[in-house]
Write an enzyme that holds these catalytic residues in place. Structure first.
Site, PDB file in Angstrom:
ATOM      1  N   ARG A 100     -37.133 -37.259  -7.775  1.00  0.00           N
ATOM      2  CA  ARG A 100     -37.957 -37.057  -8.661  1.00  0.00           C
ATOM      3  C   ARG A 100     -37.921 -38.245  -9.758  1.00  0.00           C
ATOM      4  O   ARG A 100     -36.595 -38.403 -10.152  1.00  0.00           O
ATOM      5  CB  ARG A 100     -38.588 -35.586  -8.486  1.00  0.00           C
ATOM      6  CG  ARG A 100     -39.085 -35.326  -7.709  1.00  0.00           C
ATOM      7  CD  ARG A 100     -40.287 -33.792  -8.202  1.00  0.00           C
ATOM      8  NE  ARG A 100     -40.024 -33.139  -6.792  1.00  0.00           N
ATOM      9  CZ  ARG A 100     -41.370 -33.377  -5.715  1.00  0.00           C
ATOM     10  NH1 ARG A 100     -41.939 -34.594  -6.007  1.00  0.00           N
ATOM     11  NH2 ARG A 100     -41.336 -32.970  -4.375  1.00  0.00           N
ATOM     12  N   GLY A 114     -48.212 -38.717  -6.512  1.00  0.00           N
ATOM     13  CA  GLY A 114     -47.339 -39.456  -8.001  1.00  0.00           C
ATOM     14  C   GLY A 114     -46.743 -40.996  -8.028  1.00  0.00           C
ATOM     15  O   GLY A 114     -46.849 -41.606  -8.441  1.00  0.00           O
ATOM     16  N   ASP A 145     -48.470 -31.714   2.650  1.00  0.00           N
ATOM     17  CA  ASP A 145     -49.725 -31.161   2.776  1.00  0.00           C
ATOM     18  C   ASP A 145     -50.845 -31.991   2.929  1.00  0.00           C
ATOM     19  O   ASP A 145     -52.000 -30.674   3.318  1.00  0.00           O
ATOM     20  CB  ASP A 145     -49.458 -30.763   0.909  1.00  0.00           C
ATOM     21  CG  ASP A 145     -48.640 -29.905   0.383  1.00  0.00           C
ATOM     22  OD1 ASP A 145     -48.069 -29.988   0.797  1.00  0.00           O
ATOM     23  OD2 ASP A 145     -48.592 -30.004  -1.213  1.00  0.00           O
ATOM     24  N   ARG A 153     -49.330 -27.243  -2.239  1.00  0.00           N
ATOM     25  CA  ARG A 153     -49.267 -27.309  -3.773  1.00  0.00           C
ATOM     26  C   ARG A 153     -50.756 -26.591  -4.129  1.00  0.00           C
ATOM     27  O   ARG A 153     -51.052 -25.911  -4.949  1.00  0.00           O
ATOM     28  CB  ARG A 153     -48.962 -28.059  -4.384  1.00  0.00           C
ATOM     29  CG  ARG A 153     -47.626 -28.073  -4.310  1.00  0.00           C
ATOM     30  CD  ARG A 153     -46.229 -29.146  -4.840  1.00  0.00           C
ATOM     31  NE  ARG A 153     -45.139 -28.384  -5.677  1.00  0.00           N
ATOM     32  CZ  ARG A 153     -44.676 -28.641  -6.651  1.00  0.00           C
ATOM     33  NH1 ARG A 153     -45.014 -29.511  -7.418  1.00  0.00           N
ATOM     34  NH2 ARG A 153     -42.890 -28.035  -6.213  1.00  0.00           N
ATOM     35  N   MET A 186     -36.734 -25.439   5.995  1.00  0.00           N
ATOM     36  CA  MET A 186     -36.587 -25.525   6.860  1.00  0.00           C
ATOM     37  C   MET A 186     -38.117 -26.571   8.028  1.00  0.00           C
ATOM     38  O   MET A 186     -37.366 -27.777   9.196  1.00  0.00           O
ATOM     39  CB  MET A 186     -36.773 -24.467   8.333  1.00  0.00           C
ATOM     40  CG  MET A 186     -35.050 -23.735   7.895  1.00  0.00           C
ATOM     41  SD  MET A 186     -35.673 -22.315   9.006  1.00  0.00           S
ATOM     42  CE  MET A 186     -35.746 -23.317  10.319  1.00  0.00           C
TER      43      MET A 186
HETATM   44  P1  ATP Z   1     -44.333 -34.940  -3.235  1.00  0.00           P
HETATM   45  O1  ATP Z   1     -44.695 -34.351  -4.461  1.00  0.00           O
HETATM   46  O2  ATP Z   1     -45.566 -35.095  -1.866  1.00  0.00           O
HETATM   47  O3  ATP Z   1     -42.855 -34.484  -2.979  1.00  0.00           O
HETATM   48  P2  ATP Z   1     -44.932 -37.205  -4.938  1.00  0.00           P
HETATM   49  O4  ATP Z   1     -44.946 -39.012  -4.862  1.00  0.00           O
HETATM   50  O5  ATP Z   1     -45.792 -36.589  -6.208  1.00  0.00           O
HETATM   51  O6  ATP Z   1     -43.962 -36.451  -3.979  1.00  0.00           O
HETATM   52  P3  ATP Z   1     -43.053 -36.538  -7.735  1.00  0.00           P
HETATM   53  O7  ATP Z   1     -42.214 -36.486  -8.269  1.00  0.00           O
HETATM   54  O8  ATP Z   1     -44.632 -35.971  -8.289  1.00  0.00           O
HETATM   55  O9  ATP Z   1     -43.107 -36.715  -6.001  1.00  0.00           O
HETATM   56  O10 ATP Z   1     -42.996 -38.601  -8.060  1.00  0.00           O
HETATM   57  C1  ATP Z   1     -42.370 -39.870  -7.689  1.00  0.00           C
HETATM   58  C2  ATP Z   1     -42.256 -40.543  -8.285  1.00  0.00           C
HETATM   59  O11 ATP Z   1     -43.365 -41.090  -8.947  1.00  0.00           O
HETATM   60  C3  ATP Z   1     -41.056 -39.956  -9.476  1.00  0.00           C
HETATM   61  O12 ATP Z   1     -40.646 -41.120  -9.556  1.00  0.00           O
HETATM   62  C4  ATP Z   1     -42.115 -40.162 -10.246  1.00  0.00           C
HETATM   63  O13 ATP Z   1     -41.850 -40.791 -11.768  1.00  0.00           O
HETATM   64  C5  ATP Z   1     -43.638 -41.614 -10.085  1.00  0.00           C
HETATM   65  N1  ATP Z   1     -44.889 -40.566 -10.586  1.00  0.00           N
HETATM   66  C6  ATP Z   1     -45.073 -39.853 -10.726  1.00  0.00           C
HETATM   67  N2  ATP Z   1     -46.659 -39.620 -11.272  1.00  0.00           N
HETATM   68  C7  ATP Z   1     -46.267 -40.949 -11.919  1.00  0.00           C
HETATM   69  C8  ATP Z   1     -47.387 -41.625 -12.575  1.00  0.00           C
HETATM   70  N3  ATP Z   1     -48.737 -41.194 -13.044  1.00  0.00           N
HETATM   71  N4  ATP Z   1     -47.323 -42.688 -12.771  1.00  0.00           N
HETATM   72  C9  ATP Z   1     -45.962 -43.808 -12.560  1.00  0.00           C
HETATM   73  N5  ATP Z   1     -45.112 -43.081 -11.722  1.00  0.00           N
HETATM   74  C10 ATP Z   1     -45.467 -41.539 -11.465  1.00  0.00           C
HETATM   75 MG    MG Z   2     -47.205 -34.734  -5.407  1.00  0.00          MG
END
Ligand code: ATP
Ligand code: MG
Length: 477
Positions: free
Chosen positions: A157, A184, A213, A258, A371
């Site tokens: 992350r 994200g 999710d 979530r 798990m």
């Molecule tokens: P999950 O929540 O399903 O585990 P996700 O992709 O939402 O996956 P995050 O940790 O929120 O997981 O984001 C993953 C990557 O995307 C990280 O490197 C984070 O910095 C980047 N990221 C998240 N939100 C943004 C945003 N609004 N703009 C640019 N980069 C983002």
């Molecule tokens: Mg996410």
């Protein structure tokens, strides 16, 4: 109400335009090497589309539109011998990530003859980090990935530095970027695509949504979701056995989800052992008439045991939070969720001790999250990941960019990345699936109670405090 075919088909259908590299660079056309593939049978054109809504126009929102159908095109933009592809995985673990990686590698290699394929390690930061180099991938390395959980490329992350990422893409000469991740990650992918477009780089960017999710909108479902529902059955069965074997036993299972309760909902419907399913889309109450405690008391009287399923985002507004907890964020800037299962177990125990101090009572709490996340995809998700990966490859080879490949009403389509990054997929608590949960569990209708409380507060002139409600609002945007 009957709707004639004319009424349905006379509606104008608007086809969503997909960004293409030739929007900002001169066109280049090469024959598709799949011409020589003996198993291949047809190319798709601009006329092959997938309808966004398949309900009659009178029932679906206007305007009516369609997406380009995913699949190979007769002419391609990237000559395979010049392709340098990069694959990256970000965010949490999800069953199927490794299958997508495998099928991207094998698909690029076998379908198009691409030989330069690289894995970016540990998420977005891996593009520019001096600690690691991209890993060359080939079908031999990738052959058994579909049988392995997690992500062989590792994930992380945070670490999103737009300039450094795009500089690294340019420096390393990547011209195809495959980005696997959750909401994200998709928001980050939109920014990378915009920057690449503004620099007029000959680079295709495709997002492959990874969210166990199932909280991403437009597409029918996300990969890993079906595996998660299947694995959740084991936790629910165990909770049921524990609850049945105790005096006044309660089995409590927390499942992923979530902002949406799809896993909890599907797991409840497929299990038949669940007495109450709590999801983020519906506020619930512990005390008083129509509350959770009253319901559990009644189930214990009738049945001797009860099984509760709670999605991790449910009840976050009820859990007391300190000021610092309210502000807490993970590395990617997401609010941190408190453990609703631990809190619920404690509240149940306190309630029982208060109401029935002389009677036995047991709450067995199971949190199978890690798990479930860590297993490899089941058969159906493996097939789904294969189709996703191949759809992404065909689109990017054709020169499309800034898109997501995914199933819409059962057909694979190309959807603008921006649309998917902002599309949510909450559980529709007005539709038949949620009614069916209510019917198989007999759980209280917490929504009714909420209206009663709001009316009471308004009538008595009490201000309704939003308090931790802000937490949900900030998370759900
Ligand atoms: P999950 O929540 O399903 O585990 P996700 O992709 O939402 O996956 P995050 O940790 O929120 O997981 O984001 C993953 C990557 O995307 C990280 O490197 C984070 O910095 C980047 N990221 C998240 N939100 C943004 C945003 N609004 N703009 C640019 N980069 C983002
Ligand atoms: Mg996410």
């Amino acid at each position: 109400m009957a709707v004639s075919c004319k009424e349905v088909f006379m509606e104008p259908i608007h086809v969503k335009q997909l960004p293409h590299i030739t929007d900002y660079l001169p066109p280049q056309h090469f024959p598709n090497p799949m011409d020589h593939n003996p198993y291949f049978f047809t190319y798709l054109t601009q006329n092959d589309v997938v309808l966004r809504h398949i309900t009659p126009p009178t029932l679906s929102p206007s305007p009516h539109f369609a997406y380009l159908r995913a699949g190979p095109r007769k002419l391609i933009h990237h000559p395979p011998s010049e392709v340098r592809a990069a694959i990256v995985t970000c965010g949490g673990l999800c069953p199927g990530s490794n299958t997508v990686i495998r099928e991207l590698v094998v698909g690029l290699w076998d379908l198009y003859g691409v030989r330069l394929i690289f894995g970016i390690t540990a998420g977005y930061r891996g593009f520019y980090s001096s600690a690691t180099e991209p890993i060359p991938l080939d079908p031999k390395i990738a052959h058994d990935l579909h049988r392995r959980g997690g992500t062989v490329l590792e994930t992380s992350r945070g670490g999103f530095d737009l300039r450094k990422i795009v500089d690294a893409i340019q420096r390393r000469g990547f011209n195809q970027v495959y980005i696997i991740g959750g909401d994200g990650t998709m928001r980050g992918a939109v920014k990378i695509f915009d920057e690449i477009r503004s620099r007029k780089m000959n680079v295709g960017v495709v997002g492959i949504p990874k969210t166990v999710d199932n909280d991403i909108g437009i597409i029918d479902r996300s990969f890993g979701f079906q595996t998660a529902v299947e694995m959740a059955q084991q936790a629910i069965n165990a909770a049921h056995v524990e609850a049945e074997s105790a005096v006044n036993g309660v089995g409590l299972v927390k499942l992923m989800g979530r902002s949406t309760g799809h896993i909890a909902l599907y797991a409840t419907l497929s299990s038949r052992e669940v007495d109450c399913c709590l999801i983020p889309e519906i506020d619930f109450y512990l005390e008083g008439k129509g509350g959770l405690f009253e319901f559990i008391e009644q189930r214990l009287k009738e049945n001797g045991h009860a099984v509760l399923v709670v999605a991790e985002g449910a009840g976050q507004d009820l859990i007391p939070r300190s000021d610092s907890q309210l502000k807490e964020q993970d590395e990617s800037g997401n609010p941190v969720f408190l453990d609703v299962g631990v809190w619920l177990k404690s509240e149940l125990n306190k309630w029982w001790a208060r109401e029935h101090p002389d009677e036995l009572f047991t709450v067995k709490y199971i949190d199978p999250t890690y798990m479930i996340r860590a297993v490899h995809a089941n058969a159906s998700d493996n097939l789904y990941c294969t189709l996703l990966a191949h759809s992404a490859i065909h689109g990017i080879m054709a020169g499309y960019t800034g898109f997501v490949a995914g199933p819409v009403n059962g057909n694979y389509a190309y959807i603008p990345l921006e649309d998917v990054a902002s599309a949510k997929n909450p559980v529709n608590t007005q539709d038949h699936k949620w009614s069916w949960v209510r019917s198989v569990t007999n759980q209280p209708d917490f929504e009714d109670r909420k209206e009663d409380i709001i009316c009471y507060l308004i009538i008595t002139g009490i201000n309704i405090a939003v308090g931790t409600d802000q937490f949900h609002k900030s998370y759900n945007g």
